[in-house]
Design a protein around this motif. Structure first.
Motif, mmCIF file in Angstrom:
data_model
loop_
_atom_site.group_PDB
_atom_site.id
_atom_site.type_symbol
_atom_site.label_atom_id
_atom_site.label_comp_id
_atom_site.label_asym_id
_atom_site.label_seq_id
_atom_site.Cartn_x
_atom_site.Cartn_y
_atom_site.Cartn_z
ATOM 1 N N ASP A 165 0.806 -1.222 0.000
ATOM 2 C CA ASP A 165 0.000 0.000 0.000
ATOM 3 C C ASP A 165 0.838 1.270 0.000
ATOM 4 O O ASP A 165 0.310 2.364 -0.178
ATOM 5 C CB ASP A 165 -0.932 0.026 1.222
ATOM 6 C CG ASP A 165 -1.928 -1.119 1.206
ATOM 7 O OD1 ASP A 165 -2.271 -1.570 0.092
ATOM 8 O OD2 ASP A 165 -2.357 -1.564 2.280
ATOM 9 N N GLY A 166 2.127 1.131 0.270
ATOM 10 C CA GLY A 166 3.005 2.303 0.304
ATOM 11 C C GLY A 166 3.081 2.980 1.660
ATOM 12 O O GLY A 166 3.758 4.004 1.814
ATOM 13 N N ASP A 167 2.432 2.428 2.683
ATOM 14 C CA ASP A 167 2.453 3.037 4.013
ATOM 15 C C ASP A 167 3.843 2.927 4.624
ATOM 16 O O ASP A 167 4.443 1.850 4.673
ATOM 17 C CB ASP A 167 1.439 2.354 4.945
ATOM 18 C CG ASP A 167 0.002 2.584 4.514
ATOM 19 O OD1 ASP A 167 -0.193 3.357 3.557
ATOM 20 O OD2 ASP A 167 -0.907 1.992 5.122
ATOM 21 N N GLY A 168 4.345 4.043 5.125
ATOM 22 C CA GLY A 168 5.620 4.070 5.825
ATOM 23 C C GLY A 168 6.840 4.156 4.934
ATOM 24 O O GLY A 168 7.972 4.227 5.446
ATOM 25 N N ILE A 169 6.653 4.188 3.622
ATOM 26 C CA ILE A 169 7.812 4.170 2.712
ATOM 27 C C ILE A 169 8.608 5.477 2.806
ATOM 28 O O ILE A 169 9.845 5.471 2.819
ATOM 29 C CB ILE A 169 7.370 3.914 1.258
ATOM 30 C CG1 ILE A 169 6.606 2.591 1.154
ATOM 31 C CG2 ILE A 169 8.578 3.910 0.331
ATOM 32 C CD1 ILE A 169 7.373 1.381 1.567
ATOM 33 N N GLU A 170 7.906 6.608 2.885
ATOM 34 C CA GLU A 170 8.619 7.887 2.990
ATOM 35 C C GLU A 170 9.416 7.954 4.290
ATOM 36 O O GLU A 170 10.577 8.376 4.298
ATOM 37 C CB GLU A 170 7.625 9.049 2.912
ATOM 38 C CG GLU A 170 8.314 10.409 2.865
ATOM 39 C CD GLU A 170 7.352 11.567 2.611
ATOM 40 O OE1 GLU A 170 7.778 12.716 2.761
ATOM 41 O OE2 GLU A 170 6.186 11.307 2.259
ATOM 42 N N ASP A 171 8.797 7.527 5.402
ATOM 43 C CA ASP A 171 9.519 7.496 6.683
ATOM 44 C C ASP A 171 10.725 6.565 6.605
ATOM 45 O O ASP A 171 11.783 6.833 7.189
ATOM 46 C CB ASP A 171 8.590 7.024 7.803
ATOM 47 C CG ASP A 171 7.510 8.040 8.127
ATOM 48 O OD1 ASP A 171 7.678 9.225 7.760
ATOM 49 O OD2 ASP A 171 6.494 7.661 8.745
ATOM 50 N N LEU A 172 10.553 5.474 5.884
ATOM 51 C CA LEU A 172 11.643 4.505 5.744
ATOM 52 C C LEU A 172 12.870 5.143 5.111
ATOM 53 O O LEU A 172 13.993 4.994 5.616
ATOM 54 C CB LEU A 172 11.157 3.319 4.901
ATOM 55 C CG LEU A 172 12.172 2.217 4.627
ATOM 56 C CD1 LEU A 172 12.568 1.508 5.909
ATOM 57 C CD2 LEU A 172 11.603 1.206 3.621
ATOM 58 N N PHE A 173 12.664 5.892 4.027
ATOM 59 C CA PHE A 173 13.822 6.479 3.342
ATOM 60 C C PHE A 173 14.333 7.736 4.048
ATOM 61 O O PHE A 173 15.494 8.098 3.877
ATOM 62 C CB PHE A 173 13.493 6.721 1.867
ATOM 63 C CG PHE A 173 13.534 5.458 1.062
ATOM 64 C CD1 PHE A 173 14.728 4.973 0.572
ATOM 65 C CD2 PHE A 173 12.386 4.703 0.850
ATOM 66 C CE1 PHE A 173 14.781 3.780 -0.141
ATOM 67 C CE2 PHE A 173 12.423 3.522 0.145
ATOM 68 C CZ PHE A 173 13.630 3.052 -0.352
ATOM 69 N N ASP A 174 13.494 8.364 4.864
ATOM 70 C CA ASP A 174 14.005 9.419 5.753
ATOM 71 C C ASP A 174 14.988 8.821 6.755
ATOM 72 O O ASP A 174 16.027 9.425 7.071
ATOM 73 C CB ASP A 174 12.845 10.094 6.501
ATOM 74 C CG ASP A 174 12.071 11.074 5.621
ATOM 75 O OD1 ASP A 174 12.603 11.445 4.544
ATOM 76 O OD2 ASP A 174 10.958 11.469 5.996
ATOM 77 N N THR A 175 14.658 7.634 7.245
ATOM 78 C CA THR A 175 15.550 6.947 8.182
ATOM 79 C C THR A 175 16.829 6.506 7.484
ATOM 80 O O THR A 175 17.915 6.539 8.076
ATOM 81 C CB THR A 175 14.832 5.734 8.806
ATOM 82 O OG1 THR A 175 13.593 6.159 9.376
ATOM 83 C CG2 THR A 175 15.676 5.083 9.883
ATOM 84 N N VAL A 176 16.715 6.087 6.215
ATOM 85 C CA VAL A 176 17.911 5.731 5.433
ATOM 86 C C VAL A 176 18.837 6.942 5.317
ATOM 87 O O VAL A 176 20.060 6.817 5.460
ATOM 88 C CB VAL A 176 17.508 5.213 4.037
ATOM 89 C CG1 VAL A 176 18.733 5.099 3.137
ATOM 90 C CG2 VAL A 176 16.801 3.866 4.136
ATOM 91 N N ILE A 177 18.249 8.110 5.065
ATOM 92 C CA ILE A 177 19.049 9.343 4.975
ATOM 93 C C ILE A 177 19.783 9.591 6.294
ATOM 94 O O ILE A 177 20.995 9.862 6.322
ATOM 95 C CB ILE A 177 18.154 10.548 4.623
ATOM 96 C CG1 ILE A 177 17.612 10.402 3.192
ATOM 97 C CG2 ILE A 177 18.933 11.863 4.768
ATOM 98 C CD1 ILE A 177 16.532 11.407 2.831
ATOM 99 N N ALA A 178 19.043 9.505 7.404
ATOM 100 C CA ALA A 178 19.644 9.742 8.721
ATOM 101 C C ALA A 178 20.748 8.730 9.012
ATOM 102 O O ALA A 178 21.802 9.079 9.558
ATOM 103 C CB ALA A 178 18.563 9.665 9.805
ATOM 104 N N GLN A 179 20.524 7.479 8.620
ATOM 105 C CA GLN A 179 21.534 6.445 8.844
ATOM 106 C C GLN A 179 22.786 6.712 8.025
ATOM 107 O O GLN A 179 23.917 6.576 8.522
ATOM 108 C CB GLN A 179 20.946 5.071 8.475
ATOM 109 C CG GLN A 179 21.876 3.897 8.711
ATOM 110 C CD GLN A 179 22.035 3.566 10.167
ATOM 111 O OE1 GLN A 179 22.509 4.400 10.948
ATOM 112 N NE2 GLN A 179 21.668 2.357 10.560
#
Length: 789
Positions: free
Chosen positions: A251-265
């Protein structure tokens, strides 16, 4: 560009530091950080190490270490920037800062996870890609790449094959491991199925051993929530030093947050990130440290984790032994490995592979005991998957249900598809008649009407049938039923020297032989892969379907659906017989065990199913505008030249293609084929759809009818002993259909066999045996059928 590629006197701006652990920390403490200028001074006499100038002092690095530092060469900057010298290296121009900042915002991400964890769904949503998603192991058989942007960051996203671990047991496991070690991505995005944590986190423990920067996508989080279980993923993240992000990939839920976390990592701004060690027990840890110390005295690359390799060596990993042996030819390290393995096994009374596996699962179990609370359910409560499996994998009902489903699929493909096909045929006929009226007689009209419209139009009419077929296949894959088919087929496959897992590439062959052949990579040993490759082209791919529909619909109109179903079933039966023969000749070896996951059933979204169907339809349309268009023009030209006097039929017989066709006719005449059918079979080696387009071009000499199926119904022999008889009699038509089913696969499939087997030998064997078998089967069917016709 990396630091080791600079020439003497060259200057560059540091954009990224790769590597891990103590190396990364050490070079950053020495001033090698993003945005700092560095200059190459000189290299040692043997070119290693190299001296660099940074922060007004000189430092030497080995080539292997310098290769882990990415730089932007100053000589590649804009002229107005290049002119500014680095007199004060602590200051840098704003223009350069922007360039470095942009470079630093390019993040390479590798998607890693178990089969069925939803990796490819996340890949598709994040990158707006159309990569196929299937609810069974082995859909992604190669890495898929996509580039997209989020918050001014550019992501290079790679979807790797699904794998349960990083042990070199199967080709996909080895492929994933080698990719991670060689490419060294900035962040590994570990996709974990939230409803099956204990098994999925096993792969995570190996990523921890590799000392990679990891972000965990806790996918299918809604499944966990529906069960009512409580999972404190934030606490587990702190324990592992890895951030968890709940997602629902489909459904695409949480995908934007996921890649925000990738950026932070990637930027080092994720607060919980830390590197931990999975503890394997005092004796094993003692051996790991001894091996690490010995490994680090060699030319071992700093881009790899010495701890990971030490563990893999203790696990008796053959690929790890080969790698270590490449820079330790005396075998000192492997000698130490063997001593440590013997010591551990004597002390602990078990083999090292089992001990390390048990330790990993013990670590996972302990971590989940603190963070995961499962809601107690009544004993009598049975989940939906078990209820469905009681019917679909039933001892007595499994086979009939599978065959019935295939029969429904092919009946629907023909019967439902004939209505839109008739509309498209009418449109093609109208277009041809209109162009005949509008364009003056001559070569251009003949090319357009007889060549392009007759060839491409003859194939494009079957687009609805192709879409319906892929709709069914997509539904089978996305629901999880395909894995059950492998399960119920295992006993039969075992008899021919394979196991049920081999049946998945075979069923994929109903769509296209090329990805099906590539999917054999998921099979554990080379014997199984080769044997499966050699029988996949006996499956009726979607490219053969237009030929089936054309001939069966014209010659057997009342039973066309059953004829097509019979061809598909005969292909499966023939593949079994061929596999039995090969098992007892070329492949006399021990069978491999059947180990395969049966994923839970999932209701696929209509969007996903139709998206997959349309994606395959687009590939079909591209063929129309590419290879089939070119082939149609070429066939028309060979039939148009040289120009001679006489009727259109005589002109065709005296053309280049007529000469070729009549030369091969003696070989195919015993099968009931005329020379035009022979030409169609020859051109069909490029792509099976071209059989239809070739017939569409060659039968343009009959001007009484416009629809190709009607021409096939009425065309007769104009001379010889069969004069006046129908060319496409029932025996001849059935023999022709069987020949198309069996004979040499398309060029792309042969190339795939060569690539996957590593040799043209197997592709040549495939071409020879299938064509010989096709001739024998067609000859038998025609001769026997003619006796009763």
């Amino acid at each position: 560009m990396t630091l080791d590629q600079l020439n003497i006197g060259d200057e560059g701006i540091i954009t990224k530091i790769r590597g891990r652990g103590s190396f990364r920390k050490r070079v950053m403490e020495m001033g090698f950080i993003k945005g700092k200028p560095v200059k190459m001074i000189k290299s040692a006499p043997l070119r290693d190490p190299i001296e660099y100038q940074i922060l007004n002092y000189n430092v030497s690095l080995r080539l292997a270490e310098a290769a882990l530092i990415e730089v932007l060469p100053v000589n590649q900057l804009a002229p107005e920037i290049k002119q500014k010298r680095f007199e004060d290296q602590l200051q840098i121009t704003e223009s350069i800062r922007k360039i470095v900042l942009e470079k630093g915002r390019e993040i390479e991400v590798a998607l890693v996870g178990n089969p069925n964890s939803g990796k490819t769904s996340i890949f598709n949503i994040a990158s707006h890609s159309r990569e196929h998603v299937g609810n069974y192991a082995g859909v992604t058989v190669d890495s898929k790449k996509a580039i997209f942007r989020q918050h001014n960051y550019k992501f290079s996203l790679t979807d790797l094959p699904g794998t349960y671990s990083l042990t070199a047991f199967s080709p996909e496991e080895l492929y994933v491991r080698q990719y991670l070690m060689k490419e060294n991505p900035d962040v590994v995005l570990n996709v974990v199925d939230a409803s099956n944590l204990e098994r999925n986190l096993y792969l995570t423990t190996q990523l921890i051993d590799m000392d990679m920067k990891v972000v965990i996508a806790l996918n299918m989080y809604d499944d966990l929530s529906k069960k009512g279980d409580h999972f404190d993923f934030e606490h587990l993240g702190k324990m592992l030093g890895i951030p968890f992000v709940p997602t629902i990939g489909r459904d695409g839920d949480g995908i934007e947050d996921l890649f925000d976390t990738v950026i932070a990592q990637c930027e080092g701004k994720e607060p919980i990130t830390r590197h931990i060690h999975i503890q394997y027990g005092k004796e094993i840890e003692r051996s790991i440290l001894r091996l690490q110390d010995r490994i680090l005295t060699t030319k071992f690359s700093h881009s790899l984790s010495s701890r990971f390799f030490a563990i893999k060596l203790i696990e008796k990993d053959e690929d790890a032994r080969n790698y270590i042996n490449s820079f330790d030819p005396k075998g000192d390290i492997l000698e130490l490995v063997d001593k440590e393995i013997i010591r551990i096994e004597n002390l602990l009374g078990d083999n090292t592979e089992t001990l390390i596996t048990d330790a990993r699962f013990g670590f996972i179990s302990g971590a989940l005991k603190e963070t995961y609370k499962q809601v107690e359910k009544p004993v009598e409560e049975t989940n939906q998957t078990h209820k469905i499996d009681r019917i679909l994998t039933n001892k007595w009902l499994g086979f009939p249900i599978f065959l019935f489903f295939l029969w429904i699929m092919f009946q629907t493909t023909f019967s439902l598809g004939q209505y839109p096909v008739a509309l498209i045929e009418a449109g093609v006929s109208w277009l041809a008649e209109s162009l005949n009226t509008l364009i003056p007689d001559g070569i251009f009209q003949d090319l357009l009407v007889d060549g392009i419209i007759g060839g491409v139009g003859g194939v494009i009419v079957f687009m609805p049938n192709i879409l319906i077929l892929f709709l069914f296949i997509s539904f089978m894959e996305d629901t999880g039923y395909m894995a059950r088919v492998a399960f119920i087929m295992d006993k039969l496959m075992h008899l021919i020297g394979l196991h049920g897992k081999s049946f998945i590439p075979m069923i994929m062959g109903f769509g296209c032989s090329v990805p099906a052949i590539m999917a054999t990579r998921t099979l554990e040993n080379r014997r199984d892969r080769l044997l499966t490759m050699l029988i996949i082209p006996l499956m009726s791919c979607s490219a053969k379907l237009p030929v089936y529909i054309l001939i069966a619909g014209a010659v057997f109109p009342a039973q066309a659906g059953n004829v097509i179903f019979g061809l598909y079933m005969f292909g499966i039966l023939l593949s079994v017989l061929v596999a039995l023969a090969l098992k007892n000749t070329l492949f006399r070896k021990q069978d491999s065990p059947f180990v395969m996951e049966l994923p839970p059933y999932r209701v696929p979204t209509g969007r996903a199913v139709f998206k997959h169907m349309w994606f395959k339809g687009q590939l079909y349309l591209r063929k129309m505008g590419g290879i089939i268009l070119i082939a149609s023009i070429l066939i028309w030209a060979l039939g148009y030249f040289p120009r001679t006097d006489g009727t259109k039929s005589e002109q065709l017989e005296n053309s280049f293609i007529g000469i070729i066709g009549q030369a091969v006719e003696p070989v195919i005449k015993p099968l009931g084929f005329d020379w035009k059918m022979g030409i169609a079979l020859i051109t069909g080696t490029v792509a099976k759809e071209i059989v239809v387009s070739t017939l569409g071009v060659l039968y343009q000499d009959n001007e009484e009818t416009d629809v190709l199926a009607e021409k096939i119904q009425t065309v007769t022999y104009s001379d010889g002993p069969r004069i006046g008889q129908k060319i496409y009699s029932s025996p001849a038509a059935l023999a022709f259909l069987l020949f198309v089913l069996i004979y040499i696969p398309c060029v792309a499939a042969l190339a795939a066999i060569k690539k996957e087997s590593g040799s043209w030998k197997w592709a040549i064997i495939m071409g020879l045996y299938t064509t010989s078998l096709a001739w024998i089967v067609s000859f038998t069917v025609f001769q026997i059928g003619s006796l009763f016709a």
